[in-house]
Design a protein around this motif. Structure first.
Motif, PDB file in Angstrom:
ATOM      1  N   ASP A  92     -13.155   2.486  -6.161  1.00  0.00           N
ATOM      2  CA  ASP A  92     -13.036   3.487  -5.486  1.00  0.00           C
ATOM      3  C   ASP A  92     -13.620   3.368  -4.297  1.00  0.00           C
ATOM      4  O   ASP A  92     -15.063   3.160  -4.257  1.00  0.00           O
ATOM      5  N   ASN A  93     -12.801   2.724  -3.058  1.00  0.00           N
ATOM      6  CA  ASN A  93     -13.664   2.628  -1.808  1.00  0.00           C
ATOM      7  C   ASN A  93     -13.190   3.753  -0.909  1.00  0.00           C
ATOM      8  O   ASN A  93     -13.063   3.388   0.388  1.00  0.00           O
ATOM      9  N   ALA A  94     -13.429   4.792  -1.533  1.00  0.00           N
ATOM     10  CA  ALA A  94     -13.159   6.077  -0.523  1.00  0.00           C
ATOM     11  C   ALA A  94     -13.902   6.182   0.842  1.00  0.00           C
ATOM     12  O   ALA A  94     -13.537   6.420   1.642  1.00  0.00           O
ATOM     13  N   HIS A  95     -15.167   5.520   0.602  1.00  0.00           N
ATOM     14  CA  HIS A  95     -16.105   5.431   1.841  1.00  0.00           C
ATOM     15  C   HIS A  95     -15.986   4.298   2.442  1.00  0.00           C
ATOM     16  O   HIS A  95     -17.018   3.909   3.388  1.00  0.00           O
ATOM     17  N   CYS A 102       0.648  -1.340   0.063  1.00  0.00           N
ATOM     18  CA  CYS A 102      -0.051  -0.049  -0.013  1.00  0.00           C
ATOM     19  C   CYS A 102       0.950   1.297  -0.192  1.00  0.00           C
ATOM     20  O   CYS A 102       1.941   1.208   0.605  1.00  0.00           O
ATOM     21  N   CYS A 103       0.328   2.410  -0.445  1.00  0.00           N
ATOM     22  CA  CYS A 103       1.028   3.617  -0.466  1.00  0.00           C
ATOM     23  C   CYS A 103       0.168   4.613   0.386  1.00  0.00           C
ATOM     24  O   CYS A 103      -1.153   4.614   0.141  1.00  0.00           O
ATOM     25  N   TRP A 104       0.644   5.154   1.266  1.00  0.00           N
ATOM     26  CA  TRP A 104      -0.141   6.349   1.853  1.00  0.00           C
ATOM     27  C   TRP A 104      -0.380   7.501   1.073  1.00  0.00           C
ATOM     28  O   TRP A 104       0.519   8.089   0.004  1.00  0.00           O
ATOM     29  N   SER A 105      -1.361   8.438   1.183  1.00  0.00           N
ATOM     30  CA  SER A 105      -1.642   9.595   0.321  1.00  0.00           C
ATOM     31  C   SER A 105      -2.034  10.827   1.226  1.00  0.00           C
ATOM     32  O   SER A 105      -3.045  10.495   2.149  1.00  0.00           O
ATOM     33  N   ALA A 106      -1.168  11.971   1.192  1.00  0.00           N
ATOM     34  CA  ALA A 106      -1.664  13.099   1.859  1.00  0.00           C
ATOM     35  C   ALA A 106      -2.741  13.947   0.701  1.00  0.00           C
ATOM     36  O   ALA A 106      -3.057  14.866   0.889  1.00  0.00           O
ATOM     37  N   GLY A 107      -2.978  13.379  -0.526  1.00  0.00           N
ATOM     38  CA  GLY A 107      -3.818  14.156  -1.388  1.00  0.00           C
ATOM     39  C   GLY A 107      -5.046  13.255  -1.618  1.00  0.00           C
ATOM     40  O   GLY A 107      -5.835  13.539  -2.569  1.00  0.00           O
ATOM     41  N   GLY A 108      -5.559  12.535  -0.443  1.00  0.00           N
ATOM     42  CA  GLY A 108      -6.838  12.033  -0.448  1.00  0.00           C
ATOM     43  C   GLY A 108      -6.936  10.779  -1.348  1.00  0.00           C
ATOM     44  O   GLY A 108      -5.922  10.474  -1.919  1.00  0.00           O
ATOM     45  N   SER A 109      -8.159  10.277  -1.745  1.00  0.00           N
ATOM     46  CA  SER A 109      -8.355   9.147  -2.720  1.00  0.00           C
ATOM     47  C   SER A 109      -8.114   9.911  -4.132  1.00  0.00           C
ATOM     48  O   SER A 109      -7.930   8.853  -4.934  1.00  0.00           O
ATOM     49  N   SER A 139     -10.341   6.610   1.763  1.00  0.00           N
ATOM     50  CA  SER A 139     -10.213   7.643   2.131  1.00  0.00           C
ATOM     51  C   SER A 139     -10.258   7.763   3.853  1.00  0.00           C
ATOM     52  O   SER A 139     -11.292   7.464   4.325  1.00  0.00           O
ATOM     53  N   ALA A 140      -9.279   7.500   4.356  1.00  0.00           N
ATOM     54  CA  ALA A 140      -9.252   7.353   5.844  1.00  0.00           C
ATOM     55  C   ALA A 140      -9.939   8.527   6.614  1.00  0.00           C
ATOM     56  O   ALA A 140     -10.642   8.214   7.443  1.00  0.00           O
ATOM     57  N   ALA A 187      -6.283  12.354   4.416  1.00  0.00           N
ATOM     58  CA  ALA A 187      -5.736  11.091   4.498  1.00  0.00           C
ATOM     59  C   ALA A 187      -6.103   9.768   3.646  1.00  0.00           C
ATOM     60  O   ALA A 187      -7.443   9.775   4.064  1.00  0.00           O
ATOM     61  N   ALA A 188      -5.343   9.246   3.032  1.00  0.00           N
ATOM     62  CA  ALA A 188      -5.844   8.017   2.153  1.00  0.00           C
ATOM     63  C   ALA A 188      -4.952   7.039   2.071  1.00  0.00           C
ATOM     64  O   ALA A 188      -3.629   7.455   2.379  1.00  0.00           O
ATOM     65  N   VAL A 189      -5.376   5.940   1.569  1.00  0.00           N
ATOM     66  CA  VAL A 189      -4.312   4.661   1.396  1.00  0.00           C
ATOM     67  C   VAL A 189      -4.664   4.191  -0.030  1.00  0.00           C
ATOM     68  O   VAL A 189      -5.920   4.004  -0.358  1.00  0.00           O
ATOM     69  N   LEU A 190      -3.626   3.960  -0.714  1.00  0.00           N
ATOM     70  CA  LEU A 190      -3.806   3.133  -1.957  1.00  0.00           C
ATOM     71  C   LEU A 190      -3.583   1.625  -1.605  1.00  0.00           C
ATOM     72  O   LEU A 190      -2.245   1.509  -1.691  1.00  0.00           O
ATOM     73  N   HIS A 191      -4.339   0.730  -1.733  1.00  0.00           N
ATOM     74  CA  HIS A 191      -4.138  -0.712  -1.930  1.00  0.00           C
ATOM     75  C   HIS A 191      -3.729  -1.361  -2.997  1.00  0.00           C
ATOM     76  O   HIS A 191      -4.463  -0.992  -3.891  1.00  0.00           O
TER      77      HIS A 191
END
Length: 411
Positions: free
Chosen positions: A165-168, A55-62, A192-193, A203-207
């Motif tokens: 797109d599992n943002a929610h 996974c990759c963390w994202s500071a730019g949201g989903s 989208s955490a 705060a988001a994560v790309l899995h």
């Protein structure tokens, strides 16, 4: 941080803690897009928590995760097949990357929350000529979940990739039944955490279903800021630590409390599959106003429904107060949206239309014109028309139903 040196501005005590922890890529702090230290270790812990290969963390949201997923698909020269219920971030990424889309339309419901048939995706895959990917939004804004397991099986049959797109849905892995897209067979998904877990905005994560995180970071850095917020990344780390240290039980407890709330309110018709999306089929705008008078703010409301997002950090008292607030309201019948028209003609490629000169005109003058840049507020940020589509009366009727009075067209 060079500009503020960790010191808050006088007269702004509420931000004092933020300034103190707002750092840059100093020694020992690692660098997000080249992470090989503490950030990469945090990502590894996140992947292990969710059961993803990487996974990759994202500071730019989903949004940033969606851009990276689609950039990877462009690099693999894959045709994009997408359920029409998409966030505008998907459209913008396609425009930036010069991608065209084969749309799958919902069989029932609407564009905000539509029901899809697996056979329509299979037909699109069969007609794609191979080397395709399927993109779906699950959960949608009303909490409806697509059959990701069946879609992943279908994609494997056709050698296609599945993007979600599992943002929610950052909490879905921790319900009694794990319904996270990666667990169900998706190749990539974004969470989208900040939407469903205790994390800061952005705060988001790309899995990833394969160990390709560092490769995906090369696509992320094409779009992301070279100065990603360490405050946001710290909040991801904190949220993941909270989950690992008992927060997963809070997710289950919130789901159970949500079910009790639904049972206590038989006068309401609840829809959706996700327990933490409290979606009521009613005149949502009216209900939102009455709840707001009781200090309850909704996530989204229109004439067909109201959506309240629940959280695993809500206490029993919070649920009791929400139950009381809803009990004091009598729901008014929901409006019925017009049936979805046939897919409009794609008269101009999306990228060309979005980057053309444009003008804003009243909807009643738009028949026959071509949609320009898509402007749709968030929430729900689900476009009705897409850049480059020719506007028909049926689609204008749908826009009027949702209160849209003007739109952007190619000049």
């Amino acid at each position: 941080m060079p500009g503020h040196k960790g010191r808050s501005l006088p007269g702004h005590p509420a931000l004092a803690g933020a300034y103190a922890w707002d750092i840059t890529e100093i020694a020992g702090a690692d660098s997000l897009f080249e992470a090989d230290g503490i950030l990469r270790a945090g990502e590894s812990r996140t992947a292990a928590l969710y059961g993803s290969a990487d996974c990759c963390w994202s500071a730019g949201g989903s949004t940033l995760c969606i851009q990276a997923m689609l950039a990877r698909m462009k690099a693999e020269n894959r045709r994009i097949i997408a359920a029409r219920t998409v966030h505008r971030a998907f459209l913008n990424a396609c425009i930036l990357l010069g991608l065209e889309v084969t749309w799958v339309m919902p069989r029932s419901g609407g564009l905000i929350a539509g029901a899809y048939d697996l056979s329509d995706f299979e037909q699109a895959l069969r007609e794609s000529g191979g080397n395709a990917c399927v993109y779906v939004t699950s959960p949608d804004y009303c909490g409806n979940l697509q059959d990701v397991g069946a879609l992943s099986t279908l994609c494997r049959q056709y050698g296609a990739k599945l993007l979600v797109d599992n943002a929610h849905g950052a909490h879905l892995a921790f319900l009694e039944e794990n319904r996270h897209p990666i667990t169900l067979g998706a190749d990539f998904c974004c969470d989208s955490a900040h939407k469903m877990l205790p994390a800061l905005t952005g705060a988001a994560v790309l899995h990833c279903a394969e160990p390709c995180g560092m490769e995906m970071k090369q696509y992320m850095q094409l779009f992301g800021s070279t100065s990603p917020s360490y405050l946001i990344m710290q909040s991801i780390e904190a949220a993941m630590g909270w989950l690992a240290e008992g927060g997963t039980e809070c997710v289950k407890a919130a789901a159970a409390r949500a079910e009790r709330l639904r049972q206590a309110l038989p006068q309401f018709r609840f829809i959706g599959d996700d327990p933490l999306h409290l979606t009521i089929c009613a005149a949502g705008n009216d209900l939102a106003g009455r709840l707001r008078a009781q200090n309850v703010e909704c996530e989204y409301a229109d004439s067909t429904c109201i959506v309240l997002l629940l959280s695993p950090v809500m206490s029993e008292d919070d649920f009791l107060r929400l139950t009381a607030a809803l009990s004091a309201c009598t729901p008014h019948p929901a409006a019925v949206p017009p049936a979805l028209p046939a897919l409009p003609e794609q008269a101009v490629p999306m990228r060309e239309a979005a980057l053309s000169t444009w003008e804003i005109i009243p909807v009643e003058k738009a028949v026959g014109r071509i949609c320009g840049p898509v402007q749709v507020p968030c929430p729900p940020a689900v476009p009705i028309l897409v850049s480059g589509e020719r506007i028909t009366q049926d689609w204008l009727d749908l826009m009027r139903f949702y209160g849209i009075e003007s739109l952007t067209v190619i000049r």
